[in-house]
Design an enzyme around this catalytic site. Structure first.
Site, PDB file in Angstrom:
ATOM      1  N   SER A  62      67.281 122.247  30.335  1.00 21.24           N
ATOM      2  CA  SER A  62      66.466 121.196  30.940  1.00 21.24           C
ATOM      3  C   SER A  62      67.353 120.281  31.790  1.00 21.24           C
ATOM      4  O   SER A  62      68.008 120.750  32.722  1.00 21.24           O
ATOM      5  CB  SER A  62      65.712 120.440  29.857  1.00 21.24           C
ATOM      6  OG  SER A  62      64.731 119.600  30.397  1.00 21.24           O
TER       7      SER A  62
ATOM      8  N   GLY B 185      65.747 114.813  29.801  1.00 19.63           N
ATOM      9  CA  GLY B 185      65.274 114.006  30.918  1.00 19.63           C
ATOM     10  C   GLY B 185      66.217 112.917  31.351  1.00 19.63           C
ATOM     11  O   GLY B 185      65.812 111.946  31.996  1.00 19.63           O
TER      12      GLY B 185
END
Length: 602
Positions: free
Chosen positions: A275, A197
């Site tokens: 991700s 993230g």
């Protein structure tokens, strides 16, 4: 030079500090009566035997001191031969010799903690990375300890992420290669970019020993490089956004220049990420393709796992700036509110204050305060104001990632990516239950869910559209949370990944479902199979590893059943070709992403 100072004692020696700055370390000394010391020393040295023993002791102490100063891990990872302990594997890069270690059974060599940039501290904090400079030709050759991982970059600490393992001085790369690899016979390269993230993660979590060992067992050896990049507020600045992305670009440049010395064939490089690592990779591709000069996308293949161009929000400045200002204020460096001063000088003064902060824990505490406020917004925000404690803008479920990329336009990215990836190899996919761990708390009713989704997608119409197409009907916490999980998984992961698969020339597209029989297949579940497979040479890990190694070496996964998009492979213990799944729902999610381009959260 390095100087060790006391009030009356200074010892100067060549410094191993890479940025050539002086550092100090106190030396303890006892105060004695000088006459008594002089007499005792004279008596001790009165005989030849005593003098010999004394000199031997002094030499031993000096050798021990030198070893502890320059090679704190001198006994880690060295090989033992008939002649006793010998040095670890060495690779010469320019005028620097990196000394690594041999892993486990002697089949893999590891070189870690090698700088690709100068430490981003002091005036370089919140600034673009500066390449690490090799010694000039007229300077002495140096040997650097590369037997250990570098420190992880600053991030929210936890039991698995202790503060002691963090440093702002973290911009390093690591290399795994088969032992005894002949650099004159280079092998394909895999470069790994971790996710998290844009606010957590580190290369040291991903030990690539299993990948390299499997490549050797298959008869197609490869070299793996992993890298660290800045995270959280350290990766963002009002004047220099997306510093972590700049770090990644510089690390890739280091890899291209120096991997041949490690036996890597940079013409056969595949860059992989998961991700946020995959998302950043696609933005590196867009940046490289837009450069007027240079070689553009020089690597030949991309492996993007659970991440696309718009997996996470691309915050506009009016969303990002309040977050950074809250961080700076918490660190004791608020921006002046003087209305007679233009914003840019005020921002520069704020950054100057932040760069002068000597204790990194002050910045770490400020970061934690921002993360707490962001999560408060995720779990309890709402209303028209969209402002939460600390001035942070409420962006719904996206608020879990307050330090995602910012200020980047993704309009028309499909054509730009298609052009950049012409003739290159692409492998993309996502896991079955990507959204489960991102469902915010307090999701008990349909009204709770629609309120959160409205804040997330900036529209009640979009929220209701996605709910109607994804909800199986029924009531209860379980149904509500499962529906929210499917929507977030579709919008954040499945839709961006599928959009890439259909907008490049050729892509191998997968759906990772291993473990569905016993529970959810969560975001990141595939990493277990790639980096920590079983040791038996069988099972799910090797089903995946063999295909990933083949993709790096040959440009395709080497599976006759795995056809390029629009076909797909269900990646399980028994991999099989499958048609596309959840077509209507994932298309609706892709439509929402297109509509949100250019809005406050994108």
């Amino acid at each position: 030079m390095r100087q060790y100072r006391n009030d009356q004692l200074t010892l100067t020696m060549p410094s191993p500090v890479l940025d050539r700055r002086e550092s100090t370390l106190p030396l303890k000394r006892k105060t004695h009566d000088s006459r008594r010391v002089s007499l005792s020393r004279r008596a001790m040295l009165s005989s030849p035997c005593a003098r010999t023993l004394y000199l031997a002791l002094v030499c031993a102490c000096l050798l021990f001191w030198a070893a502890s100063t320059y090679r704190q891990d001198i006994l880690i990872g060295v090989a033992v031969g008939a002649g006793g302990v010998v040095e670890g594997p060495r690779v010469k890069v320019g005028r620097t010799v990196y000394e690594g270690r041999v892993e486990e059974d002697g089949a893999i060599e590891f070189f870690g903690g090698m700088r690709y940039a100068l430490p981003p501290i002091g005036v370089r904090r919140f600034a673009p990375p500066e390449a690490f400079v090799e010694p000039a030709e007229h300077e002495s050759e140096r040997v650097m300890d590369a037997s250990r991982w570098g420190k992880r970059c600053m991030q929210t600490p936890s039991a698995l992420r202790p503060v002691s393992d963090m440093s702002e001085d973290c911009l390093t790369v690591n290399v795994f290669r088969p032992a005894g690899l002949d650099a004159s016979k280079p092998v394909p390269v895999m470069i790994w970019i971790y996710g998290g993230g844009f606010q957590s993660g580190t290369a040291s979590v991903y030990n690539a020993t299993s990948i390299v060992r499997r490549s050797v067992a298959l008869g197609t050896p490869i070299v793996v490089l992993s890298l660290n990049y800045r995270l959280g507020p350290w990766s963002q600045s009002p004047t220099s956004p997306n510093l972590g992305l700049a770090d990644q670009a510089l690390a890739l440049s280091w890899a291209r220049t120096h991997l041949p010395a490690f036996g890597g064939d940079v013409e056969k490089t595949t860059v992989m990420g998961q991700s946020a690592g995959a998302m950043g990779l696609w933005h590196l591709i867009l940046q490289a393709a837009e450069k007027e000069r240079g070689d553009g996308v020089w690597w030949r293949g991309v492996g993007a796992m659970s991440g696309g161009v718009d997996t996470l929000p691309l915050y506009q400045p009016h969303v990002r700036l309040p977050t950074f200002l809250a961080f700076a204020s918490s660190a004791g460096c608020p921006m002046s509110s003087n209305p007679h001063t233009r914003p840019t000088p005020r921002l520069e003064r704020m950054l100057t204050c932040l760069r002068a902060v000597e204790d990194p824990h002050v910045l770490l505490d400020a970061h934690r305060a921002v993360m707490d406020a962001a999560m408060s917004a995720v779990n309890g925000g709402g209303g028209d104001v969209r402002m939460m404690s600390g001035g942070i803008v409420d962006v719904g479920a996206y608020g879990q990632f307050p330090w995602a990329l910012s200020g980047i336009s993704v309009n028309g990215w499909e054509e730009r990516v298609r052009k950049a990836m012409e003739g290159k190899n692409v492998l993309v996919g996502a896991n079955l239950d990507e959204g489960v761990q991102f469902v915010p708390a307090n999701m008990h009713t349909e009204a709770d869910a629609l309120s959160m989704l409205t804040r997330t997608f900036n529209s009640s119409t979009r929220a209701e559209r996605l709910w109607s197409i994804s909800s199986p009907g029924g009531e209860g916490d379980g149904v509500v949370r499962d529906t929210v999980a499917r929507i977030l998984g579709d919008v954040w992961f499945h839709a961006p990944v599928r959009a890439l698969a259909k907008n490049v020339e050729k892509a191998w597209y997968y759906h990772y479902t291993y473990g569905r029989e016993s529970g959810h297949v969560l975001h990141g579940a595939e990493l277990q199979s790639l980096f920590w497979p079983s040791t038996t040479g069988e099972g799910m890990g090797f089903k995946m590893l063999d295909r990933w190694v083949s993709f790096v070496v040959h440009g395709h996964p080497g599976d006759e059943a795995w056809k390029p998009y629009p076909s797909a492979l269900e990646l399980n213990v028994k991999p099989r070709s499958v048609p596309l799944w959840r077509v209507e729902q994932i298309q609706a999610a892709e439509d929402v992403l297109k509509e949100m381009r250019g809005e406050w959260a994108r």
